[in-house]
Write an enzyme that holds these catalytic residues in place. Structure first.
Site, mmCIF file in Angstrom:
data_model
loop_
_atom_site.group_PDB
_atom_site.id
_atom_site.type_symbol
_atom_site.label_atom_id
_atom_site.label_comp_id
_atom_site.label_asym_id
_atom_site.label_seq_id
_atom_site.Cartn_x
_atom_site.Cartn_y
_atom_site.Cartn_z
ATOM 1 N N CYS A 77 43.336 47.900 40.433
ATOM 2 C CA CYS A 77 43.791 46.712 41.157
ATOM 3 C C CYS A 77 43.232 46.806 42.575
ATOM 4 C CB CYS A 77 45.316 46.636 41.188
ATOM 5 S SG CYS A 77 45.944 45.202 42.103
ATOM 6 N N CYS A 224 43.050 38.227 43.135
ATOM 7 C CA CYS A 224 42.766 39.376 42.277
ATOM 8 C C CYS A 224 41.503 40.018 42.812
ATOM 9 C CB CYS A 224 42.580 38.942 40.824
ATOM 10 S SG CYS A 224 42.173 40.313 39.699
#
Length: 288
Positions: A77, A224
């Protein structure tokens, strides 16, 4: 240590928000169910991802564990890497720190204006590295369409693994795509045995991409980081942009550079602290 002593830190990267638990100081048996309870925005703290800071496993400065809000473990991430990078940089006083993840090591360093730069490593481009369920020799544009036969809404995504699998569709207008409806179907498409993050990208200029992402296990997200990296790689491979671009997400902008010199992807952006808190003991006992 009593159950009521478990502290958390709330942080975000461009609105992609995290609950951060430091398990080095306060160990906790984290299950899928507990992760879902903490991430629940109505009855828990609420977040896109639950992040754990753990003792390093390979000689780095810290290990970062990642769970999406459905409780599932994921490998990488980018936005969380900036946030944890900021915490470990502040904790150690170093100029650069190594954040270990399941997908490999990420190096975080300070950038100007309080931003954090993370080295996301090299993209994986082979069909079996992404992975796909069938062989495609050219992953710049695979055979996948959405919409009526002969007149698809979007088609021929580029596929890239940046610690996790991504499919990027280049479209004329990202806001015209019903990503909340299409995203879940494509996430679970048989082509993606480990599911995939689904993005729509609009090329605004050779140095500017507009991006929206449906994140596997989390849904529509304001930002993201790995998708921004994957979209940049996909755009460069299709000769749509230069190697250093601004990626505009619903939550704000990231600077992404896929350097030719070392083949690594560098992401620079904000890592924002929101507040500290203590977990409700009812969450830990399943009575919330």
């Amino acid at each position: 240590m009593t159950r009521s002593a478990h502290h958390f830190r709330k942080m975000n990267g461009l609105g992609n928000d995290f609950v951060v638990l430091d398990l080095r100081r306060e160990p906790l048996a984290l299950t899928d169910a507990l992760a879902r309870a903490i991430a629940n925005r109505e009855t828990g703290i609420g977040c896109d991802q639950l992040i754990t800071i753990e003792e390093p496993r390979r000689g780095g400065d810290a290990f970062m564990g990642i769970r999406n809000n459905d409780g599932g473990v994921v490998e990488a991430c980018g936005n969380a890497a900036r946030c944890i990078g900021r915490l470990i940089l502040e904790e150690t006083g170093k100029e650069r720190v190594v954040i270990e993840t399941l997908s490999g090591d990420t190096i975080a360093s300070r950038a100007g204006g309080g931003d954090i730069t993370v080295d996301m490593g090299e993209p994986r481009l082979a069909w079996n590295e992404i992975p796909l369920s069938e062989e495609f020799r050219d992953t710049r544009a695979i055979e996948l369409e959405v919409g009526p036969l002969g007149n698809p809404v979007m088609h021929s995504p580029g596929v890239v693994n940046v610690g996790n699998p991504h499919a990027i569709f280049f479209v004329e207008d990202v806001d015209a795509i019903e990503l909340g409806r299409i995203g879940p179907m494509l996430e679970h498409h048989p082509l993606f045995p480990e599911r995939a993050n689904i993005s729509v990208a609009q090329i605004l200029s050779p140095t500017h991409i507009k991006l929206r992402t449906w994140e596997r296990g989390a849904g529509l997200t304001r930002a993201c980081g790995t998708a921004a990296c994957a979209a940049t790689v996909a755009a460069v491979r299709r000769r749509k942009t230069e190697r250093k671009v601004t990626v505009s997400l619903p939550g704000g902008d990231l600077t992404i550079e896929w350097r030719e010199a070392d083949n690594h992807i560098y992401m620079t952006g904000a890592a924002t602290f929101d507040y500290d808190g203590t977990l409700d003991p009812a969450l830990l006992t399943g009575k919330a």
